[in-house]
Design a protein around this motif. Structure first.
Motif, mmCIF file in Angstrom:
data_model
loop_
_atom_site.group_PDB
_atom_site.id
_atom_site.type_symbol
_atom_site.label_atom_id
_atom_site.label_comp_id
_atom_site.label_asym_id
_atom_site.label_seq_id
_atom_site.Cartn_x
_atom_site.Cartn_y
_atom_site.Cartn_z
ATOM 1 N N LEU A 37 0.886 -1.155 0.000
ATOM 2 C CA LEU A 37 0.000 0.000 0.000
ATOM 3 C C LEU A 37 0.923 1.203 0.000
ATOM 4 C CD1 LEU A 37 -3.027 0.809 0.561
ATOM 5 C CD2 LEU A 37 -2.357 0.926 2.948
ATOM 6 N N ILE A 38 0.871 1.990 -1.087
ATOM 7 C CA ILE A 38 1.732 3.166 -1.135
ATOM 8 C C ILE A 38 0.876 4.424 -1.020
ATOM 9 C CG2 ILE A 38 3.526 1.990 -2.459
ATOM 10 C CD1 ILE A 38 2.589 3.546 -4.929
ATOM 11 N N SER A 86 4.892 -5.351 12.434
ATOM 12 C CA SER A 86 6.115 -4.630 12.760
ATOM 13 C C SER A 86 5.778 -3.152 12.595
ATOM 14 C CB SER A 86 7.229 -5.048 11.802
ATOM 15 O OG SER A 86 8.359 -4.240 12.024
ATOM 16 N N PRO A 87 5.566 -2.445 13.707
ATOM 17 C CA PRO A 87 4.981 -1.104 13.626
ATOM 18 C C PRO A 87 5.961 -0.052 13.128
ATOM 19 C CG PRO A 87 5.492 -1.629 15.904
ATOM 20 C CD PRO A 87 5.859 -2.841 15.095
ATOM 21 N N GLU A 88 5.403 1.063 12.680
ATOM 22 C CA GLU A 88 6.238 2.192 12.283
ATOM 23 C C GLU A 88 7.053 2.636 13.492
ATOM 24 O OE1 GLU A 88 3.995 5.512 10.791
ATOM 25 O OE2 GLU A 88 5.770 6.467 9.964
ATOM 26 N N LEU A 162 3.746 -4.884 7.750
ATOM 27 C CA LEU A 162 4.990 -4.127 7.912
ATOM 28 C C LEU A 162 4.721 -2.658 7.631
ATOM 29 C CD1 LEU A 162 7.462 -6.422 5.915
ATOM 30 C CD2 LEU A 162 7.197 -6.291 8.389
ATOM 31 N N ASP A 163 5.029 -1.811 8.607
ATOM 32 C CA ASP A 163 4.789 -0.377 8.440
ATOM 33 C C ASP A 163 6.117 0.332 8.187
ATOM 34 O OD1 ASP A 163 3.866 2.186 8.378
ATOM 35 O OD2 ASP A 163 2.630 2.014 10.184
ATOM 36 N N LEU A 194 2.464 -4.677 3.158
ATOM 37 C CA LEU A 194 3.569 -3.762 3.410
ATOM 38 C C LEU A 194 3.139 -2.338 3.085
ATOM 39 C CD1 LEU A 194 6.868 -3.435 3.392
ATOM 40 C CD2 LEU A 194 6.587 -3.652 0.944
ATOM 41 N N VAL A 195 3.331 -1.442 4.025
ATOM 42 C CA VAL A 195 3.041 -0.038 3.806
ATOM 43 C C VAL A 195 4.356 0.679 3.568
ATOM 44 C CG1 VAL A 195 2.528 1.999 5.190
ATOM 45 C CG2 VAL A 195 0.862 0.167 5.032
#
Ligand code: ATP
Length: 240
Positions: A37-38, A86-88, A162-163, A194-195
């Motif tokens: 996601l972009i 896995s947070p920002e 994944l952030d 994935l962000v």
């Protein structure tokens, strides 16, 4: 009947007080896919991952995991169903060792032996193996990111969120981390959402991608197809 998507977000709106961060967002992630996601700063990317994890709760729409409705469930229940994040900003425990940080990620396994997952994380990121007894807070930024991903893997997730794993890291380290994600997906079939703000790398890694603008999905397609779109190049890849 065909298998349901591993993750299905359907018409989800969510926000904070008067801020509507997500507006009727729909997306699917199939088992074994890497989906990215972009979107620009503040588009709502982190909010979407957090909403999938149960906080904030959606104001509208449904979220399903393997066909089962998880909308409105508390975070621990969603984690127990096989979602790991896995947070920002990584949020590792700075005073704990690498090993202790990893073991924290295995809480959801309850009585299961965490050793095989620990071995997998260390195979994927040999740096972690070398530094098992070092305090998390003294790791480099790249090592902390590896630790955050390794910790998420400790719960044997079905879906890894994944952030922004590339945030603030040197290009070489980013490449190592993206290679590890690709390898993990290829070897174990782990499903990844994935962000990323680094659209170039994320679109090359992902099988499919969605573009989020002001809380709405505006485009979707294969990573390759989106990389070739002029409007994506102009908005997210610095032109060229
Ligand atoms: P970034 O890449 O900068 O992290 P993002 O795409 O992940 O951006 P979000 O962090 O999801 O975007 O933010 C979406 C919107 O929600 C923004 O307008 C942001 O200011 C707002 N927002 C995020 N967290 C909160 C909060 N805890 N309270 C109030 N507003 C928030």
């Amino acid at each position: 009947a065909t298998a349901p998507p591993l993750l299905e977000v359907e018409g989800v709106s969510a926000g904070y007080g008067a801020v509507q961060a997500l507006n009727t967002v729909s997306l699917q992630v199939q088992p074994g896919e890497i989906v990215t996601l972009i979107g620009a700063n503040g588009a709502g990317k982190s909010t979407l991952l957090m909403t999938i994890c149960g906080q904030p709760r959606p104001r509208a729409g449904r979220i399903r995991l393997g066909g089962e409705d998880i909308t409105g469930q508390p975070t621990h229940a969603i984690m127990r169903r096989g979602v790991a994040q896995s947070p920002e900003g990584r949020r590792i425990f700075p005073r704990m060792t690498v090993r202790e940080n990893l073991l924290m990620g295995a809480e959801a396994l309850s009585k299961e032996d965490p050793a095989p997952q620990m071995a997998q994380a260390c195979r994927l990121f040999p740096r972690l193996q070398e530094r098992l007894w070092q305090r998390g807070g003294t790791l480099s930024g790249g090592e902390q990111q590896m630790l955050a991903i390794g910790r998420a893997l400790m719960s044997k997730p079905r879906l890894l969120l994944l952030d922004e794993p590339s945030l603030g890291l040197a290009p070489l380290v980013v490449r190592q981390i993206f290679d590890a994600i690709r390898q993990l997906n290829a070897e174990t079939g782990l499903t990844v959402l994935l962000v990323e703000q680094n659209a170039n790398l994320a679109l090359r890694l992902a099988h499919r991608a969605y573009v989020l603008v002001n809380g709405r999905i505006t485009m979707e397609g294969s990573g390759r197809a989106l990389l070739a779109r002029p409007e994506i190049r102009d908005a997210y890849l610095g032109g060229g």
